[in-house]
Structure formats: structure tokens, C-alpha cells
Design an enzyme around this catalytic site. Structure first.
Site: not given
Ligand code: G3P
Length: 225
Positions: A93, A143
């Protein structure tokens, strides 16, 4: 098509810790059952053991390390997770990056134990690098770090990149997931449109005044053909 995946990452948010994580797991269990989607919760690591006694089938670990049982301190053995009934973990992550050679070692260890890895990547370039090392895990999750926690979703603000990512995953036979900034139904619909087979959400659920609401709404969308 396999069931789509919906991962709720509690991170270390107070709103997702202890009994609050238990509540999210209760909702995840119900939504999995009601919508036919695999809804998983990644509780804060310190809460994982006691929550696993009740909800192991709906828990994804936030991380895993290369150590086994024995002489190591402050690490998470894959074997221990398996003994707790948890067979899946996030890895790499953006908030807990892992060197690529270690990712490969964990991938190999996971393959021989039926332990699934959801490996996060920050870009298509990072995905390519891992694929070139023959790392083809259960799933990759795209991500973009700059969108995490921003309320600006990966599907709306990085759609083209997401499309390239999902195509590349599909060619490699790996499930493509995405996360960052997902807060509403349109974000989820767009993620599916760009080829994602699931989503990761943190703040949009964990900090919501009534998390059950978005859990059900997003699960409903993910359940569609
Ligand atoms: O692992 C999911 C996360 O990093 C996403 O965060 O707060 O943007 O939904 P958020």
C-alpha cells in the site's frame, strides 16, 4: 464472472478501530450475503486477532511479512494469518511500501500456501515492473497516491490510466482493482466501466456518519452484471 470485490480499509482511523471495526465487519458480512459481492474489511493490525475469532472469512490483513513463526519481532507471519483463518492480505500500500524483491518472495510464499495477495501499485509503470518479475498475484490494485483520501476518485480523475491498468492486468490473468478517493455511486460505476473488478475504499466508508449506507449502495452497484 467471479464475484466483484469490495475492500474497506480501516487504516488506523479511530472511526475504524476496535468495536467500530467489528461493526464494519458485521455490515460486510451482511452485504456479502445480500448482494453476492466479496466484501472484505482490513482492520487496524492491532485489532485483527480478536476480530478474526468472529469474522475471519471477511478480513483482509493490511500487510504481511516474509517471516515465519519464530525469532522475529514486529512482523506479521503469513502462517499466523492462515492459522487465524485469514487467507488474504494487502501488500505494498502507498502508506506501507515494500521493495519489489520482497514482494516477489511473498508472492512465491503465497502461491504455495493458497494465500491471496492484493498488491497495490501507484502507476502502470510499477505494475509493468512487477509483471516483468513474473509476479502475477490474485489481484493488483491501482491507487494513485495523490488521490488517496482526497475525495477525488481514481475512476474520475485517472480514468485513462485506470483503463490501461485494467487491460494490462487482464492480459496477465490478474484481477484488476482500484482505489483512492472513491466516495459516491458514480465513482464506483466509472471504476467498473474502466474494467475494474472491485474497489478499495477507506475514508468514504470509515468516516461516513452511517457506513452501512455506502456499503449497501456500493455493493448494490458491484453486484450488477
Ligand atoms: O486502500 C484504500 C485507500 O488507500 C483509499 O483511501 O480514503 O481515498 O478511500 P481513500
Amino acid at each position: 464472472m467471479d464475484r466483484r470485490i469490495f475492500i474497506i480499509n480501516c487504516k488506523n482511523y479511530r472511526e475504524g478501530s476496535g468495536e467500530k471495526a467489528a461493526k464494519l465487519l458485521e455490515y460486510a458480512e451482511a452485504a456479502s450475503h445480500n448482494f453476492g459481492v466479496e466484501v472484505l474489511v482490513a482492520p487496524p493490525l492491532l485489532d485483527t486477532y480478536y476480530l478474526a475469532r468472529r469474522y475471519s472469512g471477511h478480513i483482509i490483513s493490511q500487510a504481511v511479512d516474509t517471516v515465519g513463526y519464530g525469532s522475529s519481532t514486529g512482523h506479521i507471519p503469513m502462517e499466523r494469518l492462515l492459522d487465524m483463518g485469514i487467507d488474504i492480505s494487502l501488500l505494498n500500500h502507498s502508506e506501507n511500501r515494500v521493495p519489489h524483491n520482497v514482494i516477489r518472495d511473498l508472492y512465491i510464499a503465497g502461491e504455495s500456501r493458497d494465500f491471496r495477495l492484493v498488491i497495490c501499485v501507484a502507476s502502470v509503470e510499477e505494475l509493468e515492473e512487477l509483471l516483468s518479475m513474473d509476479v502475477t498475484p490474485y489481484a493488483y490494485a491501482y491507487e494513485p497516491p495523490e488521490l488517496i483520501g482526497s475525495g477525488r476518485s481514481v475512476s474520475r480523475y485517472a480514468g485513462e490510466e485506470l483503463q490501461r491498468f485494467t487491460e494490462r492486468c487482464r492480459e496477465a490473468g490478474v484481477k484488476p482493482l482500484c482505489g483512492a478517493g472513491i466516495t459516491n455511486e458514480e465513482d464506483v460505476e466509472l471504476a467498473i466501466e474502466y474494467g475494474s473488478e472491485g474497489i478499495l475504499v477507506a475514508s468514504g466508508i470509515v468516516k461516513h456518519p452511517n457506513p452501512l449506507e455506502p456499503i449497501n449502495r456500493f455493493s448494490h452497484i458491484l453486484a450488477r452484471d
